[in-house]
Motif scaffolding. Structure first.
Motif, PDB file in Angstrom:
ATOM      1  N   LEU A 107       0.830  -1.206   0.000  1.00 45.43           N
ATOM      2  CA  LEU A 107       0.000   0.000   0.000  1.00 45.43           C
ATOM      3  C   LEU A 107       0.865   1.256   0.000  1.00 45.43           C
ATOM      4  O   LEU A 107       0.572   2.232  -0.703  1.00 45.43           O
ATOM      5  CB  LEU A 107      -0.929  -0.009   1.219  1.00 45.43           C
ATOM      6  CG  LEU A 107      -2.032  -1.072   1.216  1.00 45.43           C
ATOM      7  CD1 LEU A 107      -2.723  -1.126   2.573  1.00 45.43           C
ATOM      8  CD2 LEU A 107      -3.055  -0.778   0.127  1.00 45.43           C
ATOM      9  N   HIS A 108       1.922   1.230   0.785  1.00 47.86           N
ATOM     10  CA  HIS A 108       2.819   2.388   0.837  1.00 47.86           C
ATOM     11  C   HIS A 108       3.496   2.609  -0.513  1.00 47.86           C
ATOM     12  O   HIS A 108       3.673   3.748  -0.959  1.00 47.86           O
ATOM     13  CB  HIS A 108       3.863   2.173   1.933  1.00 47.86           C
ATOM     14  CG  HIS A 108       4.848   3.306   2.037  1.00 47.86           C
ATOM     15  ND1 HIS A 108       4.516   4.524   2.584  1.00 47.86           N
ATOM     16  CD2 HIS A 108       6.155   3.397   1.645  1.00 47.86           C
ATOM     17  CE1 HIS A 108       5.566   5.322   2.535  1.00 47.86           C
ATOM     18  NE2 HIS A 108       6.581   4.664   1.970  1.00 47.86           N
ATOM     19  N   ARG A 109       3.834   1.532  -1.164  1.00 46.68           N
ATOM     20  CA  ARG A 109       4.517   1.612  -2.458  1.00 46.68           C
ATOM     21  C   ARG A 109       3.631   2.259  -3.520  1.00 46.68           C
ATOM     22  O   ARG A 109       4.100   3.010  -4.373  1.00 46.68           O
ATOM     23  CB  ARG A 109       4.899   0.190  -2.872  1.00 46.68           C
ATOM     24  CG  ARG A 109       5.709   0.069  -4.152  1.00 46.68           C
ATOM     25  CD  ARG A 109       5.979  -1.410  -4.367  1.00 46.68           C
ATOM     26  NE  ARG A 109       6.786  -1.660  -5.532  1.00 46.68           N
ATOM     27  CZ  ARG A 109       7.047  -2.875  -6.003  1.00 46.68           C
ATOM     28  NH1 ARG A 109       6.553  -3.933  -5.369  1.00 46.68           N
ATOM     29  NH2 ARG A 109       7.794  -3.029  -7.080  1.00 46.68           N
ATOM     30  N   LEU A 110       2.329   1.976  -3.466  1.00 45.58           N
ATOM     31  CA  LEU A 110       1.411   2.499  -4.474  1.00 45.58           C
ATOM     32  C   LEU A 110       0.862   3.878  -4.120  1.00 45.58           C
ATOM     33  O   LEU A 110       0.307   4.565  -4.978  1.00 45.58           O
ATOM     34  CB  LEU A 110       0.241   1.527  -4.653  1.00 45.58           C
ATOM     35  CG  LEU A 110       0.594   0.154  -5.243  1.00 45.58           C
ATOM     36  CD1 LEU A 110      -0.605  -0.770  -5.166  1.00 45.58           C
ATOM     37  CD2 LEU A 110       1.071   0.293  -6.681  1.00 45.58           C
ATOM     38  N   HIS A 111       0.964   4.263  -2.864  1.00 43.92           N
ATOM     39  CA  HIS A 111       0.439   5.558  -2.408  1.00 43.92           C
ATOM     40  C   HIS A 111      -1.049   5.706  -2.730  1.00 43.92           C
ATOM     41  O   HIS A 111      -1.518   6.772  -3.135  1.00 43.92           O
ATOM     42  CB  HIS A 111       1.227   6.724  -3.034  1.00 43.92           C
ATOM     43  CG  HIS A 111       2.685   6.708  -2.702  1.00 43.92           C
ATOM     44  ND1 HIS A 111       3.168   6.970  -1.442  1.00 43.92           N
ATOM     45  CD2 HIS A 111       3.772   6.431  -3.482  1.00 43.92           C
ATOM     46  CE1 HIS A 111       4.492   6.871  -1.446  1.00 43.92           C
ATOM     47  NE2 HIS A 111       4.882   6.541  -2.671  1.00 43.92           N
ATOM     48  N   LEU A 112      -1.793   4.631  -2.554  1.00 47.91           N
ATOM     49  CA  LEU A 112      -3.231   4.668  -2.804  1.00 47.91           C
ATOM     50  C   LEU A 112      -3.981   4.719  -1.473  1.00 47.91           C
ATOM     51  O   LEU A 112      -3.590   4.054  -0.514  1.00 47.91           O
ATOM     52  CB  LEU A 112      -3.682   3.420  -3.568  1.00 47.91           C
ATOM     53  CG  LEU A 112      -3.243   3.304  -5.027  1.00 47.91           C
ATOM     54  CD1 LEU A 112      -3.676   1.950  -5.586  1.00 47.91           C
ATOM     55  CD2 LEU A 112      -3.832   4.425  -5.862  1.00 47.91           C
ATOM     56  N   PRO A 113      -5.043   5.512  -1.398  1.00 52.11           N
ATOM     57  CA  PRO A 113      -5.862   5.476  -0.174  1.00 52.11           C
ATOM     58  C   PRO A 113      -6.541   4.121  -0.046  1.00 52.11           C
ATOM     59  O   PRO A 113      -6.891   3.485  -1.043  1.00 52.11           O
ATOM     60  CB  PRO A 113      -6.884   6.595  -0.395  1.00 52.11           C
ATOM     61  CG  PRO A 113      -6.947   6.768  -1.875  1.00 52.11           C
ATOM     62  CD  PRO A 113      -5.571   6.449  -2.399  1.00 52.11           C
ATOM     63  N   GLU A 114      -6.725   3.686   1.191  1.00 56.09           N
ATOM     64  CA  GLU A 114      -7.301   2.368   1.454  1.00 56.09           C
ATOM     65  C   GLU A 114      -8.721   2.528   1.980  1.00 56.09           C
ATOM     66  O   GLU A 114      -8.994   3.387   2.820  1.00 56.09           O
ATOM     67  CB  GLU A 114      -6.454   1.627   2.495  1.00 56.09           C
ATOM     68  CG  GLU A 114      -6.942   0.226   2.803  1.00 56.09           C
ATOM     69  CD  GLU A 114      -6.103  -0.436   3.886  1.00 56.09           C
ATOM     70  OE1 GLU A 114      -6.326  -1.626   4.155  1.00 56.09           O
ATOM     71  OE2 GLU A 114      -5.236   0.250   4.463  1.00 56.09           O
ATOM     72  N   ALA A 115      -9.632   1.709   1.473  1.00 59.00           N
ATOM     73  CA  ALA A 115     -11.025   1.744   1.922  1.00 59.00           C
ATOM     74  C   ALA A 115     -11.517   0.317   2.126  1.00 59.00           C
ATOM     75  O   ALA A 115     -12.078  -0.288   1.210  1.00 59.00           O
ATOM     76  CB  ALA A 115     -11.901   2.475   0.904  1.00 59.00           C
ATOM     77  N   PRO A 116     -11.290  -0.264   3.308  1.00 57.83           N
ATOM     78  CA  PRO A 116     -11.756  -1.641   3.546  1.00 57.83           C
ATOM     79  C   PRO A 116     -13.274  -1.725   3.432  1.00 57.83           C
ATOM     80  O   PRO A 116     -13.996  -0.810   3.853  1.00 57.83           O
ATOM     81  CB  PRO A 116     -11.307  -1.917   4.989  1.00 57.83           C
ATOM     82  CG  PRO A 116     -10.254  -0.896   5.274  1.00 57.83           C
ATOM     83  CD  PRO A 116     -10.603   0.307   4.468  1.00 57.83           C
ATOM     84  N   LEU A 117     -13.757  -2.806   2.848  1.00 54.63           N
ATOM     85  CA  LEU A 117     -15.197  -3.009   2.741  1.00 54.63           C
ATOM     86  C   LEU A 117     -15.772  -3.284   4.128  1.00 54.63           C
ATOM     87  O   LEU A 117     -15.280  -4.141   4.857  1.00 54.63           O
ATOM     88  CB  LEU A 117     -15.513  -4.181   1.815  1.00 54.63           C
ATOM     89  CG  LEU A 117     -15.243  -3.964   0.326  1.00 54.63           C
ATOM     90  CD1 LEU A 117     -15.554  -5.244  -0.444  1.00 54.63           C
ATOM     91  CD2 LEU A 117     -16.063  -2.813  -0.222  1.00 54.63           C
TER      92      LEU A 117
END
Length: 586
Positions: free
Chosen positions: A33-43
């Motif tokens: 996740l850190h590598r992609l720098h994408l926000p995370e939104a768990p279902l």
């Protein structure tokens, strides 16, 4: 793939594009996740509205001609199955329920039977042409599940099951299960290959991306562990030994329930009755106070037997003694709630027909005439009255329904009957909802007019507001019925954390002193006979509510607090209690 995404992501986004990357919960590590720098939104888990939407859309796509009928049927069925709460919040497991229900418009009542069929469905879809392979895979999954529970493969003595273990432990479990020497290269390779095949193909065991593996849902691990125990243990009295060792550990409770279901299927009803009797016989009151976990397991087994329609014989009275002792001793509230709910299923001896003079002596409490606290002052109660010890329960309301309560106008006021006729009302809205319909829970979702009709049928009436407050506060003017300060968890408020109505009388310390009236604070609001505002006395004018409910905070549960709603309101937080009418008072 992740390397390619990381390399090209900035250019992709600068071009005005968007990226949505979906993954299993453990498919991406924090480093990814850190590598992609994408926000995370768990279902999030599906709430009740989303469950209904999911079911309707699933059947609309899978079976358009019958989709709506099947969707309505499954939604209604799930409302009556509290044991499936975890499953229906999970999209994959809800899909499995849709598939299973769609095959015959029913789900197995027995939780063990349901999971057996769910596991069969999952494995059939992944090993369609290999019956023998499916059986072998199921055996390996069972060995892994039990190994994760016990830690035996790595010489651990786990007290509680682990929901995720290292990939190395899974490999070791498979090696032991196959009876292969782990020191040989062939044995190690075979176990390694089996492990990876299960992770990639079974759909039940998942690689969690952190060097660990776990089942898609803990309940599958619990079911498969129980199945493996039942299949592999053969020594005399092994079942009794397993229960004695594991029942004191709360985390083993679901596995022991699955195991009991499996053995009931194998050994028959008489064996199950004897096994339940043996466990019940060990539930000494002092031991239950010290650790209620085995008593909760006992409640699970009794419920299973009752729902299968078995005659409990002497078990019913012995279980009632256990449950009433648990209530009196006020063990942990959720355990107490569980035993109390099963008490309602098997028959709560505290409750009876409100018309029966023999029961009225214990079911109604005399409030003497005199001066009582009223709001900021006092008020005279000129005549003694007898008020219900508990709110009216589902079991009691069911007698009213069966006796033609919704068919006979003589029990209804003119306004109430007109309302009933206009809406074709014949049941409370939560009557089929298993969260609220156990026999010893207060009936809720009744309008003022339904409550009034019941009381007329029972030979009484709703309490007047001044009577209700007199009963709750006494001459001393208590802030809360028990006469002391507020304590979180003393009654069924939001602080108790149950989220539903509880069996009546589940919180003994909250009883009114000295009268012993139960549930005057919390559980459900109670209709009173009065209009809220004396200047507004039309048909639809607001009526008084008292007592607070399970989702309300302490200040709303004070005995002086007044609330109001219009008489047609039928919500899960409103019930009532009955006062015996003057002609039947002593």
């Amino acid at each position: 793939m992740l390397a390619a995404l990381a390399h090209g992501l900035d250019d992709w986004m600068r071009a005005g594009n968007r990226l949505l990357l979906t993954s299993r919960p453990y498919g991406l590590t924090p480093a990814d996740l850190h590598r992609l720098h994408l926000p995370e939104a768990p279902l999030a888990a599906l709430d009740q509205d989303l469950q209904a939407l999911f079911i309707r859309r699933w059947y609309a796509a899978a079976d358009p001609p019958q989709g709506e009928a099947k969707a309505r049927g499954l939604i209604d069925h799930l409302a009556d199955r509290p044991d499936l709460q975890d499953l229906k919040r999970n999209p994959m497991l809800l899909t499995a329920l849709c598939v299973r229900y769609g095959e015959g418009r029913r789900l197995p009542q027995d939780r063990h039977d349901l999971y057996d069929k769910l596991v069969n469905n999952v494995l059939f879809n992944r090993y369609r042409d290999a019956d023998n392979e499916r059986a072998a895979v199921r055996g390996r999954l069972g060995a892994i599940a039990l190994g994760m529970h016990t830690g035996a493969a790595i010489q651990l003595q786990r007290v509680t099951p682990e929901a995720a273990v290292s990939l190395e432990e899974v490999e070791r479990i498979l090696t032991d299960y196959a009876g292969v020497n782990p020191a040989t290269e062939a044995g190690t390779t075979a176990a390694f290959e089996r492990r990876d095949e299960l992770l990639a193909r079974s759909g039940l065991l998942l690689d969690r991306g952190t060097g660990k593996a776990g089942f898609y849902h803990l309940s599958f691990q619990e079911f498969l562990a129980a199945e493996h125990l039942a299949r592999t243990r053969r020594e005399p009295d092994w079942f009794t030994a397993v229960v004695a060792a594991r029942a004191p550990v709360p985390e083993w409770r679901p596995t022991l329930s699955f195991l009991f279901g499996r053995m009931l299927e194998r050994n028959g009803e008489q064996w199950a009755l004897e096994a339940a009797a043996a466990l019940l016989a060990t539930q000494e009151r002092a031991a239950v106070r010290a650790n209620p976990a085995p008593a909760v397991v006992c409640a699970d087994w009794i419920e299973m037997l009752k729902r299968k329609g078995l005659n409990l014989l002497g078990l019913q009275d012995r279980y009632a003694d256990l449950a009433l002792g648990v209530i009196a001793d006020e063990i942990a509230v959720k355990d107490r709630f569980r035993l109390g709910m099963v008490l309602g299923l098997v028959g709560d001896p505290r409750l009876g027909d409100p018309r029966d003079p023999a029961w009225q002596g214990q079911g109604f409490v005399l409030v003497p005439a005199g001066r009582y606290a009223w709001q900021e002052g006092q008020r005279e109660i000129k005549e003694p009255f007898r008020i219900g010890r508990y709110p009216v329960t589902n079991g009691q309301y069911g007698i009213f329904i069966a006796d033609g309560g919704y068919r006979e106008a003589r029990w209804w006021s003119t306004d109430g009957w007109a309302w009933r006729e206009a809406g074709s009302v014949d049941l409370p809205p939560y009557w089929q909802d298993s969260r609220f319909n156990t026999a010893n829970q207060p009936v809720v979702g009744v309008s003022f007019w339904e409550a009034d009709a019941f009381c007329r049928w029972a030979g009484g009436r709703l309490p007047r507001e001044r009577e209700w407050e007199a009963a709750a506060r006494g001459p001393q003017g208590y802030e809360y019925p028990w006469g002391g300060k507020w304590e979180d968890g003393i009654c069924n408020s939001d602080a108790a954390g149950l989220g539903v109505t509880s069996p009546v009388g589940l919180f003994p310390r909250s009883a009114q002193v000295p009268l012993g009236l139960e549930d005057l604070a919390g559980n459900c609001w109670e209709w009173c006979d009065d209009f809220y505002a004396e200047g507004k006395r039309e048909v639809g004018s607001s009526r008084v509510l008292r007592g607070g409910a399970f989702v309300f905070r302490a200040r709303f549960l004070r005995s002086s607090d007044r609330n109001w709603v219009v008489p047609r309101v039928r919500v899960r937080t409103i019930g009532f209690r009955c006062v015996l009418a003057a002609p039947r008072q002593p």
